[in-house]
Design a protein around this motif. Structure first.
Motif, PDB file in Angstrom:
ATOM      1  N   VAL A  27      -8.711   5.410  -1.813  1.00  0.00           N
ATOM      2  CA  VAL A  27      -8.954   4.052  -2.303  1.00  0.00           C
ATOM      3  C   VAL A  27      -7.895   3.096  -1.768  1.00  0.00           C
ATOM      4  N   ALA A  28      -6.646   3.589  -1.634  1.00  0.00           N
ATOM      5  CA  ALA A  28      -5.587   2.725  -1.106  1.00  0.00           C
ATOM      6  C   ALA A  28      -5.876   2.353   0.350  1.00  0.00           C
ATOM      7  N   PHE A  29      -6.322   3.335   1.135  1.00  0.00           N
ATOM      8  CA  PHE A  29      -6.649   3.026   2.531  1.00  0.00           C
ATOM      9  C   PHE A  29      -7.849   2.092   2.618  1.00  0.00           C
ATOM     10  N   SER A  30      -8.790   2.285   1.700  1.00  0.00           N
ATOM     11  CA  SER A  30      -9.949   1.398   1.667  1.00  0.00           C
ATOM     12  C   SER A  30      -9.523  -0.042   1.417  1.00  0.00           C
ATOM     13  N   ARG A  31      -8.564  -0.208   0.495  1.00  0.00           N
ATOM     14  CA  ARG A  31      -8.037  -1.556   0.221  1.00  0.00           C
ATOM     15  C   ARG A  31      -7.266  -2.091   1.421  1.00  0.00           C
ATOM     16  N   MET A  32      -6.601  -1.181   2.115  1.00  0.00           N
ATOM     17  CA  MET A  32      -5.770  -1.605   3.241  1.00  0.00           C
ATOM     18  C   MET A  32      -6.620  -2.235   4.332  1.00  0.00           C
ATOM     19  N   TRP A  33      -7.788  -1.657   4.605  1.00  0.00           N
ATOM     20  CA  TRP A  33      -8.640  -2.173   5.676  1.00  0.00           C
ATOM     21  C   TRP A  33      -9.705  -3.114   5.170  1.00  0.00           C
ATOM     22  N   GLY A  34      -9.820  -3.306   3.852  1.00  0.00           N
ATOM     23  CA  GLY A  34     -10.876  -4.153   3.328  1.00  0.00           C
ATOM     24  C   GLY A  34     -12.260  -3.609   3.606  1.00  0.00           C
ATOM     25  N   ASN A  35     -12.378  -2.278   3.587  1.00  0.00           N
ATOM     26  CA  ASN A  35     -13.594  -1.598   3.990  1.00  0.00           C
ATOM     27  C   ASN A  35     -14.006  -0.656   2.867  1.00  0.00           C
ATOM     28  N   GLY A  36     -15.296  -0.608   2.538  1.00  0.00           N
ATOM     29  CA  GLY A  36     -15.722   0.173   1.384  1.00  0.00           C
ATOM     30  C   GLY A  36     -15.884   1.658   1.625  1.00  0.00           C
ATOM     31  N   ASP A  37     -15.703   2.125   2.862  1.00  0.00           N
ATOM     32  CA  ASP A  37     -15.982   3.532   3.151  1.00  0.00           C
ATOM     33  C   ASP A  37     -15.111   4.477   2.328  1.00  0.00           C
ATOM     34  N   ILE A  95       0.826  -1.208   0.000  1.00  0.00           N
ATOM     35  CA  ILE A  95       0.000   0.000   0.000  1.00  0.00           C
ATOM     36  C   ILE A  95       0.862   1.260   0.000  1.00  0.00           C
TER      37      ILE A  95
END
Lengths: 211, 99
Positions: B46-56, B3
């Motif tokens: 979007v990178a942080f969203s991928r990092m946590w597996g969360n769609g927010d 990430i």
């Protein structure tokens, strides 16, 4: 394969961004931004954000850039003279530009320290687990469900914001002063073709011709 | 790729956009550079969203895209209005709001 795609897309993203800032002709800046947006969509796909990548290509690279190209074509003559004035700028302007570049470098350094020097171990990871499926992370079904349940208020506010922006755009860009009177009178109506001149309509009686 | 690489790219894009906003004088290019800054922010979200597996984060990125579309609409409308009134298309020359 994923690393190769990442570096290809990242080079496209950064080269497009440099092109936007450096190009003298605004039209070339818009074209560089299109390259930037398309490469960014590839990065979104690598991050498993399929819907966001599709929206990026369709809305940004499709609709918004067409708007930009139209406006650049509309005000194109004025921006040429601006470019000439920029090239003949005095020492104050070049000093300001240098200051801007230094400020940008400072922002970049600060961001890199903040993002990469953080103590979060997850930053160095490859992201959370991903299970493929019809309602997997990032698919339209997933995003739609989130938008209509948890983020319903944000969704409605965004739609209202779009309405306000549409009304504002029409108000800002409309032509002032209404229609031209002469244009209105010279217009040929279908009735003019059907009946010959001088058949005694009320308009001819009061002295208005051609209608 | 981890990430952190995506975050580095987003930081570079954001800084390039900031440089463009500060140094360019044509308001069209200033708007384009603003788009660059928003896109840098979007990539980080979007990178942080991928990092946590969360769609927010992806929802947030979509809302940022909406706001960017509104900003383009208003900004380009202002540029067209400036052009119609024969004002200079240059952010250094426009001082009407100074009173």
């Amino acid at each position: 394969m994923s690393a190769f795609l990442f570096f290809l897309a990242a080079i496209g993203v950064i080269a497009g961004a440099i092109g936007v800032v450096v190009m003298r002709n605004p039209f070339y800046s818009v074209l560089a931004l299109v390259i930037h947006l398309l490469s960014l969509a590839v990065l979104f796909l690598l991050l498993r954000a399929e819907f966001v990548a599709a929206v990026q290509v369709v809305v940004y690279a499709g609709a918004v850039m067409v708007l930009y190209v139209f406006v650049v074509a509309y005000v194109g003559d004025a921006s040429e003279s601006i470019g000439e004035r920029l090239s003949g700028a005095g020492p104050v302007a070049s000093g300001l530009r240098l200051g801007g570049a230094i400020l940008g470098g400072a922002i970049l350094t600060e961001l890199l320290i903040a993002l990469l020097g953080t103590g979060l171990e997850a930053v160095d990871g490859y992201g959370a687990g991903y299970v493929p499926g019809p309602r997997a992370f990032g698919t339209p079904a997933y995003i739609g469900q989130l938008l209509l349940t948890r983020f319903l208020l944000a969704f409605e506010i965004a739609s209202f914001l779009l309405l306000i922006a549409a009304v504002g755009g029409v108000v800002l860009a409309r032509r002032r002063g209404g229609l031209d009177e002469e244009d209105d009178r010279d217009r040929l109506t279908p009735l003019d073709l059907l009946r010959p001149q001088g058949t005694g309509t009320t308009a001819e009686g009061v002295g208005r011709h051609g209608s | 790729m981890s990430i952190a690489w995506y975050l580095a790219v987003s930081a570079v894009v954001f800084s390039l956009g900031a440089v463009g906003v500060i140094t360019r004088r044509n308001p069209l290019v200033v708007l384009l550079s603003l788009e660059l800054m928003l896109n840098g922010g979007n990539l980080a979200l979007v990178a942080f969203s991928r990092m946590w597996g969360n769609g927010d984060g992806q929802i947030f990125a979509l809302v940022v895209m909406t706001v960017a579309a509104c900003e383009v609409c208003i900004g380009l409308g202002m540029i067209v209005a400036l052009y119609r009134r024969r004002l200079p298309i240059d952010v250094d020359e426009l001082r009407e709001l100074q009173g």
